[in-house]
Design a protein around this motif. Structure first.
Motif, PDB file in Angstrom:
ATOM      1  N   THR A  96       0.850  -1.178   0.000  1.00 23.98           N
ATOM      2  CA  THR A  96       0.000   0.000   0.000  1.00 23.98           C
ATOM      3  C   THR A  96       0.882   1.222   0.000  1.00 23.98           C
ATOM      4  O   THR A  96       2.007   1.183   0.508  1.00 23.98           O
ATOM      5  N   ASP A 103      -3.014  -3.578  -1.922  1.00 28.99           N
ATOM      6  CA  ASP A 103      -2.910  -4.500  -3.035  1.00 28.99           C
ATOM      7  C   ASP A 103      -2.390  -5.825  -2.483  1.00 28.99           C
ATOM      8  O   ASP A 103      -1.291  -5.896  -1.946  1.00 28.99           O
ATOM      9  N   LYS A 105      -1.435  -9.753  -3.051  1.00 28.93           N
ATOM     10  CA  LYS A 105      -1.148 -10.885  -3.952  1.00 28.93           C
ATOM     11  C   LYS A 105      -1.065 -12.137  -3.097  1.00 28.93           C
ATOM     12  O   LYS A 105      -0.499 -12.125  -2.011  1.00 28.93           O
ATOM     13  N   GLU A 172      -4.616 -12.087  -7.240  1.00 30.71           N
ATOM     14  CA  GLU A 172      -4.435 -10.729  -6.742  1.00 30.71           C
ATOM     15  C   GLU A 172      -5.783 -10.054  -6.545  1.00 30.71           C
ATOM     16  O   GLU A 172      -6.688 -10.188  -7.362  1.00 30.71           O
ATOM     17  N   GLN A 174      -7.752  -6.365  -4.520  1.00 28.75           N
ATOM     18  CA  GLN A 174      -7.486  -5.046  -3.981  1.00 28.75           C
ATOM     19  C   GLN A 174      -8.544  -4.720  -2.944  1.00 28.75           C
ATOM     20  O   GLN A 174      -9.731  -4.934  -3.171  1.00 28.75           O
TER      21      GLN A 174
END
Lengths: 538, 308
Positions: A96, A103, A105, A172, A174
């Protein structure tokens, strides 16, 4: 009389046979210490209590359910058992720039126990389901920072997804928060943030009876009130793999019985000890080398509600706090299973500073001065549920106050935890009240926001200081961890001046293990760290 | 006789409705919010409380709630606990264990109690009589949980003869010591009751007649004396079976037996009306049926007793 004699004969045979059977049942457990080798195919049993809710991560927040569910699910972040330090578990990376958009992953190749791969959407779907008001999950409010939570948490939500969650690709996603919240990356290690497989959404009720997770252990079977059985998930990728094969969480109605089983090595681990074992420090001689000590993250305090007449008085607060002989009570009443508290944050937490609460030392002379200045008349009371060993230390605290201040002090019992919490939640306290806190996730933030922010979910003393609120909000919004901690500490300093709650002691966490176990560690939430368990080979 | 049985069975109906309603009302009418402590130090989210309230019909009046519960019960649905486990399944798991435990306790108390009672009743004053008198006084004066814990610690942890807790299979062998703990109190009562009854009847006319007819002693005692003396004891054992089913709360707790007693205990603790009501319905049934059987057995033992 022939028939009758036959009957007696038969009974005698049955009785003897049965006695022999019992005798056989008792022998089993020996004292094999092993030569240092670890038995990777061993089975381990731990003390358990019946889960209070259905076995869904977002619906589990108490010890009984957590014991079975925690090892079944692996969240994005894990916590080290020694230091409670967070590390990326399922997450490949959490990045971030502004503490508002995260974000995330995830690692590839992780599988649920049913063989399907864990993908980003499993997290997003799980979080949306858990926050949805329609589903009535107990831990729904854990998602409150995420954008769109207010809409989805309504009773009849018009939306099915939080606007803040977006799947980028299979690995991934968000998360956008309502505002910056620097602790989010630590918070998502909590069980409620675990991913759920597609099977869950087809039939949540069936899932709750046989949960499918992505953790180091997979669910095998459950007999209510009896046990839960788990077994190692061999395809598990995480670093908290277990070094044994089967786990039985054995449900006990009485801690005393479990303790007897532990002493005779029929039970491998207990994370808490019954009051009878603690009395006079008996557990130390009982267990010897088998004693397991942890560092729990939690704090016990007395809330002095501002709404109780007479208690909105800083001098009285100081007087009471100075009048409690914490050292003495911890030693004599709690037999060293607790340590005196000297601040609003546990010792193990990053950002803890010793001696933040300057009035948390025992000083009867100064206490008396402040008490005289306060002009308080009448008697003081401390209320709490009286079960589970809660009563004794508080009675001792009352006596300490009584002796130091020369004022009447009574312990007011509530029948059980439920009744106790409804008194506190409905603002019906008539004096001081026990206000204990166990951290959900290891962060200084978790000690301050829920308890001392004016809108905090567990603000038992109805504390309201705009300066504290502002500092906490500012800290939440500070992306830099070190800077955020500084701000939280400033808030703590202000709280220590106002004394909305009087910190009294911190539980150390004392458990025991059987002879079979070479090692076992207690994590900050009072659970066995299953990955630390090693069973000695025979 | 069939008429009598039918009448007794019909009596079950009002008793069923009365007890279930009372229990249901008592459990759910307890003041306080059953969900207040569910979420730890933090108050539960309103959505959760609303969902649970709706699920357990807690917004309805107690009568409506009760009839909804009954409606489900008649379709074979015993309801669910707060953690989503079916009460029917719980009872199904717990019942066999408790029945086994209760039968063992009854067997132990009947065998030991009756033999001690008969022996002392026949012999009269002497060493044995004093011994039984003292040991029964001792048993009666200590509460069950003390007996249970002492047995558990001495035989389990100290001597290692038994396990401190009963495993999930709860085999007969494992249940013997808990059975002794559970039955010890009644065992003492049975010994006393039998002793008094035998001592009284020993000098009765029909015993003298039987002896005068030259019948062997075993027949005099076994058939004439025992048959008449055992009626009060039988009543006691009968009601005791019912009491043991429910009264196993302490023993089951100490030895960690997953039975009916533990189920009630946890149900009351967690304010789970469905569990408590369900179990109590069953206990009431057991009580009534056992007392019916005991009443019917009277006629077998004493043909002078007639039912109409």
């Amino acid at each position: 009389m022939r028939a009758s004699r036959g009957f007696w004969g038969a009974t005698a045979v049955v009785a003897t046979a049965a006695l022999l059977l019992t005798a056989c049942g008792g022998g089993g457990s020996g004292d094999d210490k092993g030569s240092g080798a670890v038995d990777a195919n061993a089975s381990v049993s731990v003390y358990g209590t019946e889960p209070e809710n259905s076995l869904i991560p977002a619906n589990t927040n108490e010890l009984g359910g957590s014991k079975a569910l925690k090892p079944v699910f692996s969240a994005l972040v894990g916590y080290k058992s020694d230091t409670a330090e967070p590390y990326n578990l399922m997450a490949e990376s959490i990045t971030t720039t502004d503490s508002k958009v995260f974000d995330i992953k995830i690692k590839k190749g992780w599988k649920f126990h049913d063989g399907t791969e864990v993908k980003a959407k499993n997290f997003v779907d799980a979080w949306n389901y858990s926050a949805n008001g329609k589903n009535g999950m107990q831990n729904a409010s854990f998602f409150e920072q995420i954008q769109g939570y207010d809409e989805i948490s309504a009773k009849e939500p018009a939306v099915k997804e939080m606007s803040g969650l977006k799947v980028v690709n299979d690995y991934e996603f968000q998360a956008t928060l309502k505002g910056p919240f620097s602790v989010f990356a630590t918070k998502i290690g909590y069980l409620a943030f675990a991913p759920l497989p597609d099977k869950f959404f087809a039939d949540p009720e069936a899932f709750a009876k046989a949960p499918i997770g992505n953790g180091p252990l997979k669910f095998v079977s459950r007999t209510p009130n009896q046990n839960m059985k788990l077994t190692r998930f061999d395809e598990y990728q995480g670093e908290d793999k277990v070094k044994f094969k089967d786990l039985e969480v054995r449900i006990y109605t009485s801690q005393e019985t479990a303790y007897q089983d532990l002493l005779s090595n029929r039970l491998d681990f207990m994370e808490a000890l019954p009051p009878a074992a603690k009395a006079g420090g008996k557990y130390k001689t009982d267990l010897g080398e088998r004693l397991v000590e942890g560092k729990l993250l939690g704090i016990s305090a007395l809330a002095l509600p501002y709404y109780v007449p007479g208690y909105n008085n800083l001098d009285l607060r100081k007087a009471i706090s100075l009048a409690i002989d914490r050292e003495q009570i911890v030693k004599t009443v709690m037999n060293d299973t607790y340590a005196p508290a000297d601040g609003y944050v546990s010792r193990g937490i990053e950002g803890y500073r010793p001696g933040v609460c300057e009035f948390c030392k025992f000083d009867p002379v100064k206490a008396k001065e402040f008490f005289a200045k306060s002009g308080y008349t009448g008697k003081l009371t401390i209320a709490s549920n009286a079960d589970g060993g809660r009563k004794e230390p508080l009675v001792a605290a009352c006596n300490s106050i009584k002796n130091a201040l020369g004022v009447e002090c009574d312990f007011v019992p509530a029948t059980d935890f439920g009744q106790w919490r409804s008194i506190v939640n409905n603002r019906q306290l008539t004096g001081m009240g026990r206000s204990d806190w166990s951290a959900d996730y290891p962060s200084i933030e978790n000690y301050l926001n829920p308890r001392y922010k004016s809108t905090g979910s567990s603000n038992d003393s109805t504390y309201n200081n705009p300066a504290v609120d502002a500092l906490l909000t500012q800290a939440d919004q500070t992306a830099d961890k070190a800077a955020a901690i500084k701000l939280y500490q400033q808030a703590e300093d202000l709280i220590a001046k106002d004394l909305p709650q009087i910190p009294v002691w911190e539980e150390k966490g004392v458990g025991g293990k059987s002879n079979r176990l070479k090692t076992v560690k207690l994590d900050f939430g009072r659970l066995a760290d299953y990955s630390s368990i090693e069973v000695a080979a025979k | 006789m069939p008429q009598y049985i039918l009448r007794r069975l019909l009596q079950l109906i009002p008793v069923f409705f009365g007890t279930t309603f009372l229990i249901y009302a008592l459990v759910w009418a307890v003041p306080g919010d059953p969900f207040a402590g569910k979420c730890g130090q933090v108050a539960c989210p309103p959505a959760y409380i609303e969902m649970m309230t709706a699920k357990f019909n807690l917004d309805d009046s107690i009568f409506v709630q009760y009839f909804k519960y009954l409606g489900n019960l008649f379709t074979g649905d015993w309801g669910e606990t707060f953690n989503g486990v079916s009460v029917g399944e719980l009872i199904g798991n717990a019942y066999p264990v408790t029945v086994r435990l209760a039968l063992i306790a009854v067997a132990i108390e009947a065998i030991i109690g009756l033999s001690a009672g008969i022996l002392t009743g026949l012999r009269g004053k002497g060493f044995l009589d004093n011994l039984v008198l003292m040991s029964t006084t001792f048993l009666i004066s200590i509460p069950v949980f003390v007996t249970a814990i002492v047995l558990q610690i001495v035989l389990g942890s100290e001597l290692g003869i038994i396990d401190a807790s009963v495993s999930e299979d709860a085999t007969i062998g494992e249940l013997i010591v808990p059975g002794i703990a559970l039955g010890s109190l009644s065992m003492a009562y049975i010994a006393r009751l039998t002793r008094t009854s035998i001592a009284e009847n020993r000098h009765a006319d029909y015993v003298r007649t039987a002896v005068a007819k030259g019948q062997p002693r075993s027949r005099v005692v076994g058939v004439h004396l025992l048959r008449n003396s055992v009626i009060p004891v039988l009543t006691f054992i009968g009601t005791d079976i019912g009491a043991l089913m429910g009264g196993a709360i302490v023993t089951e707790g100490v030895f960690n037996i997953n039975g009916i007693g533990g189920l009630i205990f946890r149900g009351i603790q967690n304010r789970e009306g469905a569990t408590v009501t369900g179990v109590v319905v069953l206990l009431v049934m057991v009580y009534l049926l056992v007392s019916l059987i005991v009443d019917l057995l009277y006629a077998v033992l004493d043909p002078r007793i007639r039912y109409d």
